[in-house]
Design an enzyme around this catalytic site. Structure first.
Site: not given
Ligand SMILES: [Zn+2]
Length: 302
Positions: A67, A155, A208, A211, A227, A230, A237
């Site tokens: 990232d 990315e 997330c 999950c 999250c 969950c 990051d």
């Protein structure tokens, strides 16, 4: 270095590496460009270099999701669960403070005055320093990643879109996302590895990593990912890098970054999306040379 009209000029940095390759017939200079920035002269060469690319990476099977961050230079999570964090260099932050001061100093001087000219020259020197410090940090970080991992997945950021956001602009430009991705691309290729880019629309930050629930909204100031589904609480990051790593493992990632792609709406940014390819007829690299005001030239091999 011998240039037409100017004759032989001593370089500030050594050109020995390049000279050795030229003597061995392993490199060919295609062109040289002389430029001037912040009262220094530069010459950059376009060089065709023969480079033995290993058929296999030294560390096969090692994968890292990366990232490219705003807070840190980059955050990676690898397939052994290790977290790799590279902070932006401290020299960059202190240079940025100097930059702000010099910029104010410059705008206070009367236009057209000798003092204004001096202040502008000082500002330009600091700008050049910031760019050098940044490029150096990125080179170190990307060389390390390319050496340690066969597959690097990052990315495909819409850098142009982010730069139009003024608050983010400096941070993004500072960290040089596009620059970092290009470096990762060619350095991976040189070592028999590869850079994979996740689709630009893949929500690596909003998903997330435990999950898979995708948040509707995540502001850039949210440094911690929480999250609701969950209960995962994780550094933003690290969460994004973990998602990218999972994407690589699932094989659902998009094309290899070596092949430039055209996506709807990306027509204007194609230049930024092109990674140096696997270069069928030998790699092409650039050796930059730097000179102090009229005299000592120097070269910098990337
Ligand atoms: Zn979750």
């Amino acid at each position: 270095m011998t240039l037409p009209r100017l004759g032989t000029i001593a370089t500030h940095e050594t050109t020995r590496k390049l000279a050795r390759r030229l003597e061995a017939g392993a490199a060919r200079i295609l062109s040289a460009t002389v430029s001037r920035a912040a009262q220094r002269w530069f010459v950059s060469f376009t060089v065709e270099v023969q480079r033995a690319i290993p058929a296999e990476h030294a560390r096969p099977g090692r994968v890292v999701g990366v990232d490219l961050g705003v807070k840190t230079l980059l955050t990676g999570v690898d397939n052994s669960g290790k977290i790799v964090t590279v902070e932006g260099p401290r020299a960059l932050r202190s240079s940025l403070r100097k930059l702000r001061r010099a910029s104010r100093g410059c705008s206070r001087k009367a236009a057209g005055s000798a003092n204004r000219r001096k202040a502008a020259a000082r500002l330009a020197r600091i700008h050049a320093r910031v760019a050098n410090v940044r490029a150096d940090a990125l080179h170190q970080a990307t060389t390390g990643l390319a050496a340690s991992y066969e597959t690097v997945i990052a990315e495909d950021l819409n850098v142009t879109g982010m730069i139009s956001n003024r608050r983010l602009a400096r941070a993004v430009a500072d960290q040089g996302f596009g620059h970092a991705r290009r470096m990762l691309g060619y350095k991976a290729t040189w070592r028999g590895g590869r850079l994979v880019t996740a689709d630009r629309w893949y929500p690596s930050s909003k998903t997330c990593s435990a999950c898979g629930t995708v948040k509707a909204k995540l502001s850039l100031s949210d440094r911690i990912f929480v999250c609701e589904a969950c209960g995962l609480v994780l550094d933003r990051d690290v969460n994004a890098a973990t998602n990218l790593l999972k994407l690589a493992a699932s094989g659902a990632e998009s094309q290899n970054a070596c092949r430039p792609r055209v996506r709807p709406g990306s027509a204007g940014h194609r230049g930024m999306k092109q990674e140096p390819g696997p270069a069928p007829a030998g790699q092409t690299g650039t050796v930059r040379a730097q000179a102090r005001t009229a005299g000592h030239l120097s070269s910098h091999a990337y």
